[in-house]
Design a protein around this motif. Structure first.
Motif, PDB file in Angstrom:
ATOM      1  N   MET A 246       9.029 -74.300  63.899  1.00  0.00           N
ATOM      2  CA  MET A 246      10.397 -73.942  64.275  1.00  0.00           C
ATOM      3  C   MET A 246      11.383 -74.454  63.226  1.00  0.00           C
TER       4      MET A 246
ATOM      5  N   PHE B  52      11.616 -68.057  75.253  1.00  0.00           N
ATOM      6  CA  PHE B  52      12.268 -69.355  75.028  1.00  0.00           C
ATOM      7  C   PHE B  52      13.774 -69.210  74.831  1.00  0.00           C
TER       8      PHE B  52
ATOM      9  N   ILE C 139      18.769 -77.809  77.251  1.00  0.00           N
ATOM     10  CA  ILE C 139      17.365 -78.177  76.986  1.00  0.00           C
ATOM     11  C   ILE C 139      16.918 -79.258  77.968  1.00  0.00           C
TER      12      ILE C 139
ATOM     13  N   LEU D 218      16.339 -77.631  81.335  1.00  0.00           N
ATOM     14  CA  LEU D 218      15.111 -76.825  81.302  1.00  0.00           C
ATOM     15  C   LEU D 218      13.886 -77.740  81.435  1.00  0.00           C
ATOM     16  N   ASP D 219      13.920 -78.841  80.712  1.00  0.00           N
ATOM     17  CA  ASP D 219      12.834 -79.830  80.787  1.00  0.00           C
ATOM     18  C   ASP D 219      12.669 -80.359  82.209  1.00  0.00           C
TER      19      ASP D 219
ATOM     20  N   LEU E  18      11.123 -77.746  84.542  1.00  0.00           N
ATOM     21  CA  LEU E  18       9.683 -77.605  84.308  1.00  0.00           C
ATOM     22  C   LEU E  18       8.920 -78.763  84.935  1.00  0.00           C
TER      23      LEU E  18
ATOM     24  N   PHE F  84       8.855 -78.418  88.642  1.00  0.00           N
ATOM     25  CA  PHE F  84       7.950 -77.341  89.052  1.00  0.00           C
ATOM     26  C   PHE F  84       6.504 -77.817  89.065  1.00  0.00           C
ATOM     27  N   ILE F  85       6.068 -78.430  87.961  1.00  0.00           N
ATOM     28  CA  ILE F  85       4.656 -78.809  87.869  1.00  0.00           C
ATOM     29  C   ILE F  85       4.325 -79.933  88.851  1.00  0.00           C
TER      30      ILE F  85
ATOM     31  N   VAL G 266       2.979 -75.641  81.035  1.00  0.00           N
ATOM     32  CA  VAL G 266       4.215 -76.428  81.168  1.00  0.00           C
ATOM     33  C   VAL G 266       4.292 -77.434  80.023  1.00  0.00           C
TER      34      VAL G 266
ATOM     35  N   ALA H 201       5.477 -75.702  76.993  1.00  0.00           N
ATOM     36  CA  ALA H 201       6.921 -75.413  77.091  1.00  0.00           C
ATOM     37  C   ALA H 201       7.733 -76.674  76.781  1.00  0.00           C
ATOM     38  N   HIS H 202       7.253 -77.817  77.300  1.00  0.00           N
ATOM     39  CA  HIS H 202       7.912 -79.100  77.019  1.00  0.00           C
ATOM     40  C   HIS H 202       7.908 -79.383  75.523  1.00  0.00           C
TER      41      HIS H 202
ATOM     42  N   MET I  51       7.790 -77.322  73.106  1.00  0.00           N
ATOM     43  CA  MET I  51       8.710 -76.427  72.411  1.00  0.00           C
ATOM     44  C   MET I  51      10.149 -76.940  72.534  1.00  0.00           C
ATOM     45  N   ASN I  52      10.503 -77.408  73.746  1.00  0.00           N
ATOM     46  CA  ASN I  52      11.836 -77.965  73.953  1.00  0.00           C
ATOM     47  C   ASN I  52      12.059 -79.175  73.058  1.00  0.00           C
TER      48      ASN I  52
END
Lengths: 274, 93
Positions: free
Chosen positions: A1, A24, A252, A255-256, A259, A262-263, B73, B76-77, B79-80
């Motif tokens: 990235m 993303f 960000i 979003l973290d 997530l 959720f998990i 997940v 995704a973490h 990537m953040n």
């Protein structure tokens, strides 16, 4: 990235993000719009209103005034330890307005709102609220709270947040006869004619409309407009409530958090069943 | 956020998540599909006004679907994290 800052000032930010995918950037955009909290007037107590606008309309207008926000100093009302419906000093700011037209017609502006916290003030002093004629009066107390864009647009910290693919323009110099039709038709003036050659002047403003491809007399067109699916131009315009940098870092973080939440729930549920 | 298990076998998992929209689901679907052990990953939002969505994961059998979800997940973490790092770096000079 890889990230490159293309433009940055107090309210605008334009980023070039390489090596990411659509889900993303879309998650980032959606989080900025719907989940990043900011301050807005939420409740208004009208003490006196003899203006031509009804109380509700004035309350609505007040709600839409962007306020400078201090995210560290205040809690979201639903997360505040006070648990009070009315709110406390940690989740509510009161602003008062007392305006009267003593000498002829005048406009009441956002700058006349007096905040109990000098950090939580309207981003601009020049937002008109209501026009009063002589002897009309407006007196009220307003309560600002933190909120999220998904509940009401007044709690969006941005007035615009978009992304687009990074354009790629290829000109086949062997087949291009530099007729200039593509230069003429381009609504964003991406192309320019240099002697007898078509050149790209400003790639970033291209909207990928492909009008230049359609107008090209060559078959197949000598100009090709495509895009890089892993590179994005991310545009953000803050209302002034929060600096653009803070909005993105906050998005960000949220979003973290989502997530993680959720998990955690999935883990608990799957363990229960097995 | 609330999670309800709708279907669960050794290689399939269908869950209903209250309070998750396209933001989370679309991101997770993409991350799940990056996993070569995942056969199928999809999501559905039954009603556009309700905020509950259904996520479905099917693996090829070697890995449990909840494990695939956990890894997704995690990615995704990651990537953040990378984004935050690069963003900070880009703003510095």
């Amino acid at each position: 990235m890889e990230i490159e800052v293309l433009e940055k000032n107090d309210v605008n930010m334009r980023l070039l993000i390489r090596g990411v995918d659509t889900p993303f950037v879309n998650a980032l955009r959606r989080t900025v719009l719907a989940e990043v909290p900011c301050m807005a007037i939420d409740e208004v107590v009208i003490i006196e209103n003899s203006s031509v606008l009804q109380d509700e309309i004035i309350a609505h207008r007040l709600g839409l005034i962007p306020l400078k926000t201090d995210l560290n100093g205040y809690n979201l009302p639903e997360e505040c330890p006070c648990k009070s419906e009315f709110g406390c000093n940690l989740c509510r700011v009161s602003l008062t307005l007392d305006a009267e037209a003593k000498e002829g017609t005048r406009t009441v502006y956002s700058g006349e709102l007096i905040s109990e916290n000098p950090d939580i003030v309207p981003v601009s002093d020049k937002i008109p609220i209501v026009k009063l004629v002589k002897e009309q009066k407006l007196k009220l107390e307003a309560y600002a709270r933190l909120g999220k864009g998904k509940k009401h647009a007044k709690w969006q910290p941005v007035s615009m947040c978009t992304y687009k693919y990074y354009p790629q323009i290829k000109i086949d110099s062997k087949r291009c006869d530099a007729c200039g039709k593509c230069v003429e038709i381009c609504p964003r003036k991406v192309l320019t004619k240099n002697v007898n050659k078509i050149e790209v002047r400003d790639l970033i403003v291209c909207t990928l409309c492909q009008d230049c491809m359609d107008v090209c007399p060559q078959n197949p067109p000598a100009i090709d407009v495509s895009w890089d699916e892993n590179t994005f131009i991310f545009n953000l315009e803050s209302t002034g409530a929060l600096p653009p940098k803070r909005i993105i870092t906050e998005a960000i973080k949220i979003l973290d958090k989502r997530l993680k939440e959720f998990i955690k729930h999935v883990k608990v549920k799957t363990r229960e069943k097995s | 956020m609330k999670v309800k298990i709708l279907k669960r076998t050794s290689n399939e998992l269908k869950i209903e998540v209250e309070g998750a929209g396209h933001t989370l689901c679309n991101l997770l679907q993409k991350r799940l599909l990056e996993d070569e052990n995942v056969e199928l990953a999809s999501y559905d939002i039954p009603h556009p006004l309700a905020s509950n969505s259904i996520i479905y994961v099917c693996t090829k059998g070697d890995v449990k679907p909840e494990e695939a979800l956990r890894k997704a997940v995690e990615r995704a973490h990651q990537m953040n994290k990378e984004f935050s790092k690069e963003f900070k770096k880009a703003l510095k000079p």
